[in-house]
Design a protein around this motif. Sequence first.
Motif, PDB file in Angstrom:
ATOM      1  N   GLU A   1      -3.835  16.653   9.771  1.00 37.54           N
ATOM      2  CA  GLU A   1      -2.645  17.551   9.214  1.00 37.54           C
ATOM      3  C   GLU A   1      -1.967  17.040   9.668  1.00 37.54           C
ATOM      4  N   LEU A   2      -1.329  16.534  11.214  1.00 34.36           N
ATOM      5  CA  LEU A   2       0.152  17.410  11.533  1.00 34.36           C
ATOM      6  C   LEU A   2       0.836  16.102  11.302  1.00 34.36           C
ATOM      7  N   PHE A   3       0.102  14.909  11.523  1.00 34.21           N
ATOM      8  CA  PHE A   3       0.983  13.641  10.557  1.00 34.21           C
ATOM      9  C   PHE A   3       1.560  13.492   8.855  1.00 34.21           C
ATOM     10  N   GLN A   4       0.438  14.081   8.376  1.00 37.45           N
ATOM     11  CA  GLN A   4       0.468  14.544   7.562  1.00 37.45           C
ATOM     12  C   GLN A   4       1.997  15.251   7.164  1.00 37.45           C
ATOM     13  N   GLN A   5       2.098  16.234   7.941  1.00 38.99           N
ATOM     14  CA  GLN A   5       2.915  17.148   7.794  1.00 38.99           C
ATOM     15  C   GLN A   5       4.442  16.841   7.942  1.00 38.99           C
ATOM     16  N   ARG A   6       4.196  16.289   9.031  1.00 38.58           N
ATOM     17  CA  ARG A   6       5.539  15.997   9.806  1.00 38.58           C
ATOM     18  C   ARG A   6       6.012  14.701   8.849  1.00 38.58           C
ATOM     19  N   LEU A   7       5.462  13.642   8.165  1.00 34.40           N
ATOM     20  CA  LEU A   7       5.770  12.170   7.806  1.00 34.40           C
ATOM     21  C   LEU A   7       6.835  12.140   6.872  1.00 34.40           C
ATOM     22  N   PRO A   8       6.543  13.166   5.858  1.00 33.40           N
ATOM     23  CA  PRO A   8       7.901  12.863   5.455  1.00 33.40           C
ATOM     24  C   PRO A   8       9.024  12.878   5.379  1.00 33.40           C
ATOM     25  N   VAL A   9       8.928  13.907   6.663  1.00 35.44           N
ATOM     26  CA  VAL A   9      10.520  14.218   8.147  1.00 35.44           C
ATOM     27  C   VAL A   9      10.510  12.729   9.349  1.00 35.44           C
ATOM     28  N   TYR A  10       9.165  12.148   9.612  1.00 39.26           N
ATOM     29  CA  TYR A  10       9.347  10.996  10.407  1.00 39.26           C
ATOM     30  C   TYR A  10      10.390   9.978   8.733  1.00 39.26           C
ATOM     31  N   GLN A  11       9.600   9.832   8.055  1.00 39.93           N
ATOM     32  CA  GLN A  11      10.554   8.896   7.363  1.00 39.93           C
ATOM     33  C   GLN A  11      12.149   8.537   6.715  1.00 39.93           C
ATOM     34  N   ARG A  12      12.158  10.405   6.758  1.00 41.31           N
ATOM     35  CA  ARG A  12      13.364  10.686   6.435  1.00 41.31           C
ATOM     36  C   ARG A  12      14.382  10.512   7.404  1.00 41.31           C
ATOM     37  N   LEU A  13      14.386   9.979   8.483  1.00 41.82           N
ATOM     38  CA  LEU A  13      14.737   9.978   9.548  1.00 41.82           C
ATOM     39  C   LEU A  13      14.704   8.851  10.295  1.00 41.82           C
ATOM     40  N   ALA A  14      14.107   8.442  10.307  1.00 44.98           N
ATOM     41  CA  ALA A  14      13.789   6.741  10.611  1.00 44.98           C
ATOM     42  C   ALA A  14      15.011   5.629   9.546  1.00 44.98           C
ATOM     43  N   ASP A  15      15.378   5.106  11.222  1.00 40.12           N
ATOM     44  CA  ASP A  15      16.479   4.203  10.760  1.00 40.12           C
ATOM     45  C   ASP A  15      15.388   2.924  10.583  1.00 40.12           C
ATOM     46  N   ILE A  16      14.312   2.596  11.889  1.00 40.73           N
ATOM     47  CA  ILE A  16      13.589   1.597  11.806  1.00 40.73           C
ATOM     48  C   ILE A  16      12.759   1.557  11.967  1.00 40.73           C
ATOM     49  N   VAL A  17      11.555   1.762  10.870  1.00 39.31           N
ATOM     50  CA  VAL A  17      10.318   2.105  10.817  1.00 39.31           C
ATOM     51  C   VAL A  17       9.909   0.731  11.310  1.00 39.31           C
ATOM     52  N   LEU A  18       8.361   0.914  12.649  1.00 39.69           N
ATOM     53  CA  LEU A  18       7.337  -0.589  13.259  1.00 39.69           C
ATOM     54  C   LEU A  18       6.368  -0.502  13.121  1.00 39.69           C
ATOM     55  N   ASP A  19       5.325  -0.841  12.320  1.00 39.91           N
ATOM     56  CA  ASP A  19       3.716  -0.607  12.156  1.00 39.91           C
ATOM     57  C   ASP A  19       3.289  -0.935  13.266  1.00 39.91           C
ATOM     58  N   ALA A  20       3.285   0.127  13.845  1.00 38.76           N
ATOM     59  CA  ALA A  20       2.652   0.559  15.446  1.00 38.76           C
ATOM     60  C   ALA A  20       1.019  -0.101  15.107  1.00 38.76           C
ATOM     61  N   ARG A  21       0.469  -0.008  13.839  1.00 42.12           N
ATOM     62  CA  ARG A  21      -1.320  -0.007  14.674  1.00 42.12           C
ATOM     63  C   ARG A  21      -1.663  -1.349  15.459  1.00 42.12           C
ATOM     64  N   ARG A  22      -2.615  -1.117  15.929  1.00 42.81           N
ATOM     65  CA  ARG A  22      -3.055  -2.037  16.787  1.00 42.81           C
ATOM     66  C   ARG A  22      -2.601  -3.463  17.625  1.00 42.81           C
ATOM     67  N   LYS A  23      -0.986  -3.176  17.447  1.00 48.05           N
ATOM     68  CA  LYS A  23       0.389  -3.761  17.823  1.00 48.05           C
ATOM     69  C   LYS A  23       0.232  -3.425  19.727  1.00 48.05           C
ATOM     70  N   SER A  24       0.085  -4.580  20.408  1.00 47.27           N
ATOM     71  CA  SER A  24       0.764  -4.367  22.012  1.00 47.27           C
ATOM     72  C   SER A  24       1.953  -3.705  21.899  1.00 47.27           C
ATOM     73  N   VAL A  25       2.269  -3.288  22.897  1.00 48.50           N
ATOM     74  CA  VAL A  25       4.011  -2.204  23.631  1.00 48.50           C
ATOM     75  C   VAL A  25       4.246  -3.672  24.455  1.00 48.50           C
ATOM     76  N   SER A  26       4.551  -4.681  24.371  1.00 46.62           N
ATOM     77  CA  SER A  26       5.300  -5.786  24.395  1.00 46.62           C
ATOM     78  C   SER A  26       5.452  -6.358  22.848  1.00 46.62           C
ATOM     79  N   ALA A  27       4.434  -6.421  21.765  1.00 47.95           N
ATOM     80  CA  ALA A  27       4.975  -6.942  20.736  1.00 47.95           C
ATOM     81  C   ALA A  27       5.668  -5.748  19.966  1.00 47.95           C
ATOM     82  N   LEU A  28       6.415  -4.645  20.091  1.00 45.93           N
ATOM     83  CA  LEU A  28       6.163  -4.221  19.895  1.00 45.93           C
ATOM     84  C   LEU A  28       8.377  -3.973  20.525  1.00 45.93           C
TER      85      LEU A  28
END
Length: 160
Positions: A120-147
């Motif tokens: 619920e919180l993620f869906q509420q915030r997602l449009p703001v995250y997307q609007r503000l982001a200069d870079i979007v990294l797909d962090a699903r199942r990726k290691s910290v070092s890969a990111l």
Amino acid sequence: MASGKSAVGEAFALSRGQKFVDTDRMIVALHGPIKGIFTSRGEAWFRGMEARMTAECLESDAYQVVSLGGGAILDSGTQQLLASTVVVFLSVDAKTVGPRLKRGSARPLLNGDTMDRWEELFQQRLPVYQRLADIVLDARRKSVSALVEELGLILTESGG
């Protein structure tokens, strides 16, 4: 929330020889656990403190990597400050954050059914995250070092 902002931010800062600042950690160091702050002073007080800490970090002359709490971007003043810096959004899903939240969480906004509330919180915030982001990294199942490596490549290619 539980996207890995602190872990990735800290590792990225270290890889670049930069200072790392986590606004949630700053608040905890000054005022105690966030859950306790929500209980004793309320969410509004916490959000005000979060906005002040964020402004202090973002208005600093220091070149640094700053990790914000997941709800910090809801503040209009914070949004204005973020417009003048590089904003990285770590995109995750429930499958990615579920195990992290099950390990134990002192996140006061995740009372009740943790995953439903997170979604619920993620869906509420997602449009703001997307609007503000200069870079979007797909962090699903990726290691910290890969990111960290991916972010470094993106910034190098863009001249950042």
